[in-house]
Enzyme design. Sequence first.
Site, PDB file in Angstrom:
ATOM      1  N   HIS A 517       0.700  -1.128  -0.129  1.00  0.00           N
ATOM      2  CA  HIS A 517       0.102   0.024   0.063  1.00  0.00           C
ATOM      3  C   HIS A 517       0.889   1.266  -0.051  1.00  0.00           C
ATOM      4  O   HIS A 517       2.089   1.306   0.063  1.00  0.00           O
ATOM      5  CB  HIS A 517      -0.829   0.099   1.303  1.00  0.00           C
ATOM      6  CG  HIS A 517      -0.070   0.106   2.437  1.00  0.00           C
ATOM      7  ND1 HIS A 517       0.502  -0.893   3.011  1.00  0.00           N
ATOM      8  CD2 HIS A 517       0.104   1.115   3.399  1.00  0.00           C
ATOM      9  CE1 HIS A 517       1.298  -0.403   3.942  1.00  0.00           C
ATOM     10  NE2 HIS A 517       1.001   0.682   4.329  1.00  0.00           N
ATOM     11  N   ASP A 519       0.943   5.373   2.075  1.00  0.00           N
ATOM     12  CA  ASP A 519       0.332   5.521   3.087  1.00  0.00           C
ATOM     13  C   ASP A 519      -0.539   7.001   3.061  1.00  0.00           C
ATOM     14  O   ASP A 519      -1.319   7.209   3.813  1.00  0.00           O
ATOM     15  CB  ASP A 519       1.355   5.964   4.260  1.00  0.00           C
ATOM     16  CG  ASP A 519       2.080   4.757   4.611  1.00  0.00           C
ATOM     17  OD1 ASP A 519       1.228   3.668   4.576  1.00  0.00           O
ATOM     18  OD2 ASP A 519       2.960   4.826   5.493  1.00  0.00           O
ATOM     19  N   HIS A 589       4.678   0.029  -0.320  1.00  0.00           N
ATOM     20  CA  HIS A 589       5.582  -0.829   0.726  1.00  0.00           C
ATOM     21  C   HIS A 589       4.475  -1.870   1.355  1.00  0.00           C
ATOM     22  O   HIS A 589       3.281  -1.734   1.554  1.00  0.00           O
ATOM     23  CB  HIS A 589       6.146  -0.094   1.795  1.00  0.00           C
ATOM     24  CG  HIS A 589       5.271   0.966   2.420  1.00  0.00           C
ATOM     25  ND1 HIS A 589       4.748   1.920   2.199  1.00  0.00           N
ATOM     26  CD2 HIS A 589       4.568   0.720   3.771  1.00  0.00           C
ATOM     27  CE1 HIS A 589       3.998   2.525   2.961  1.00  0.00           C
ATOM     28  NE2 HIS A 589       4.005   1.758   4.065  1.00  0.00           N
ATOM     29  N   ARG A 599       6.418  -8.876  16.512  1.00  0.00           N
ATOM     30  CA  ARG A 599       7.190  -7.684  15.885  1.00  0.00           C
ATOM     31  C   ARG A 599       6.356  -6.451  16.334  1.00  0.00           C
ATOM     32  O   ARG A 599       5.192  -6.356  16.183  1.00  0.00           O
ATOM     33  CB  ARG A 599       7.070  -7.978  14.516  1.00  0.00           C
ATOM     34  CG  ARG A 599       7.501  -6.741  13.616  1.00  0.00           C
ATOM     35  CD  ARG A 599       6.890  -6.960  12.127  1.00  0.00           C
ATOM     36  NE  ARG A 599       7.508  -6.086  11.112  1.00  0.00           N
ATOM     37  CZ  ARG A 599       7.073  -5.085  10.762  1.00  0.00           C
ATOM     38  NH1 ARG A 599       6.401  -4.475  11.408  1.00  0.00           N
ATOM     39  NH2 ARG A 599       7.842  -4.455   9.648  1.00  0.00           N
TER      40      ARG A 599
HETATM   41  O1  AKG Z   1       5.532  -1.955  10.198  1.00  0.00           O
HETATM   42  C1  AKG Z   1       5.798  -1.811   9.159  1.00  0.00           C
HETATM   43  O2  AKG Z   1       6.947  -2.095   8.796  1.00  0.00           O
HETATM   44  C2  AKG Z   1       4.965  -1.218   8.129  1.00  0.00           C
HETATM   45  C3  AKG Z   1       3.915  -0.711   8.529  1.00  0.00           C
HETATM   46  C4  AKG Z   1       3.279   0.045   7.468  1.00  0.00           C
HETATM   47  O3  AKG Z   1       3.214   0.078   6.396  1.00  0.00           O
HETATM   48  C5  AKG Z   1       1.855   0.834   7.942  1.00  0.00           C
HETATM   49  O4  AKG Z   1       1.309   0.761   8.986  1.00  0.00           O
HETATM   50  O5  AKG Z   1       1.206   1.660   7.093  1.00  0.00           O
HETATM   51 FE    FE Z   2       2.448   1.998   5.607  1.00  0.00          FE
END
Ligand code: AKG
Ligand code: FE
Length: 664
Positions: A517, A519, A589, A599
């Site tokens: 996606h 952001d 990403h 994690r």
């Molecule tokens: O946690 C991550 O490495 C990316 C999370 C992400 O891209 C998001 O929450 O928009």
């Molecule tokens: Fe993100």
Amino acid sequence: LFPPGSGRLVPYDLLYADGVRAYFARDWPRAAELLQRALHSYSQLLAARRGCQGRCREEAGFAGPPAAPCWETRFFDRVLQRAECLGECLGRRLGSEPSLHRASREIQEDFEQREPYNYLQVALFQLKKLDEAVSAAHTFFVANPQHLQMREDMEKYQRMAGVKLESFRDLQATLYWVRSPWRSAAVKLEESLEEVLLALEDCRALCEGPQEDDTEEEMQLAHYIQVLKCRQHCVLEVATKPGRVSATDDFIPSHLDLLQFAYDQVGNHALAAECAASYLLFYPSDELMLEKMKRYQADLGEGASVASRENIQRYVQRSLMEKKLIYYAVEHLGGTFDDPVSSCIFFQRSRDLTGFSAASADPGRTHKKAEPILPPPCPGPFTFEGITIAMDSLQLNGSQRVVFDRVLTDSECKDILRLAKAAGGTGDGYRGRQSPHTPHERFEGLTVLKALQLAQDGTVNWRDATLLLHASEKSRKIVESYFTPGKRLHFSFTHLVCRTAVEGDQDGRMDLSHPVHADNCLLDPEGKECWREPPAYMYRDYSGILYLNDDFHGGDLFFTELDAVTVTAQVRPKCGKLVAFSSGGENPHGVWAVTRGRRCAIALWYTLSPEHAEQVMLPLGANQEGTATTSPHRPGKDIPLLLLALSLPPSLWHLGASVCSSGS
Ligand SMILES: O=C(O)CCC(=O)C(=O)O
Ligand SMILES: [Fe+3]
């Protein structure tokens, strides 16, 4: 039980339950009436509590120390006395047992989150009371800016003919602040700081035991030093007594730090500066705070004078003086002093004041040399020292991407992880639930505000909650100075988020932990485009993810081309690693599946636009591009729904998306 006109307040939870029942029976007039009465009853209850708290504090203060043999007992007596006073006062004001007004945790949360306004706006809308419906909707939305349903409703209301701009008012706003959740945080922080300062006074007053006139001078002095030590320990006493706000030894400076942050968030630079100046009384060489002071001073203009709070000045001076006397006594009369305050400046200053080190080295002295007292470890402020750039855009095969290392130390990561764990244990605000992205993982999120709220309740420790805020602020500074030097980046949304692999459910897993996606726009991999339009968070300009651990399998972050499949770079999470990138279509990403363990990371989104600072509401009356109609370019149904949903912040998923999911 509570006949009308009896002057007895009907408990708000009863009214609420009836109101919600009427709501689902679609009995709109009754629903509206009951919900309004529930909200009224709730606010009466809060007002009564506030009033009684003030009164009982005074009363307990005037009562004078009861004659019990030791001061701890007397302290408890004082606490009990106050509890009794509170019970009586509330009973009188409410016209019934205060315990009748104690609602379940869920209902309390509903009211704190303004949930009743959500039902109410629907009922009022059905009754064609448009003005009131809009106010109720707005009031709800202010506290729940991530609520998708309400956001749509707000947009509808804004487009509706006959809706006046004045109707968009917050029915719960205190006088001068609106909109920001930091407003209520600041109010609460002020309250608890005041509580603690008062409790400290209470505790200190009780240190003074009976003085026997005929004791020898030496004994009198020893007694006096005992009193001083007792007073110094009050900071800890106040921190640990039941029925008090939870506190740590660093309670007062942390509060000032949080307050300056909160005031800064709501744009009150004068108060922010005052708190920063007060904080500096404890840590005068805190670089971050000094830098902020400079900024506040610049914001406030040349002529403005910034002073620290008088009560804090008094507190610091008095405390230093007492420590000075104690250290003097320890050196000359023997004994020890276990300084309860780990604030290094206190220690160093009081040592300097006594000339402690110089005196110990004086060869003329006949006293046994005092044991050298090692200064307590200084928690110290964050510094930017040691941070390294591990990868830049070139190495990451893209544009506006960067990876920093060593943003946090191992122990800082550990403390923040502990916060996640403690918050998780409450089953409150941090409930592990199935990830919105995959059934194979659980997903938990904790915002800074929620962490502070939990610290306020005593569920998590203040220092850890403050650390979360500091880590976020530090990351913000780093990202700002790297990507937008000279331009201020504001927080748009921040949360601590953990993804946990569901054990025994990982075989043959093909999906991602977080699908690809962007952001701030809706990724359309087929059209190789990214649409910057609602419901994406269009005003997010930069994204950051600060990782906290690496003891899990999978879970690497990866960047792709606009097609969402061609991977261009990959980052392995690790404690203290900060990945930052511009939030647009240039940086699609995703996250590989987490197949074992948990994690955790702090996810951060920033905006260049101050109006969107830490809130997601669009300014009313302003033209929201693309909100009124669907863009003609938008390939509507071609965008996979999932990708659409993913450009919304995860926080959206843990707020009840519809009216029906809550309160029942
Ligand atoms: O946690 C991550 O490495 C990316 C999370 C992400 O891209 C998001 O929450 O928009
Ligand atoms: Fe993100």
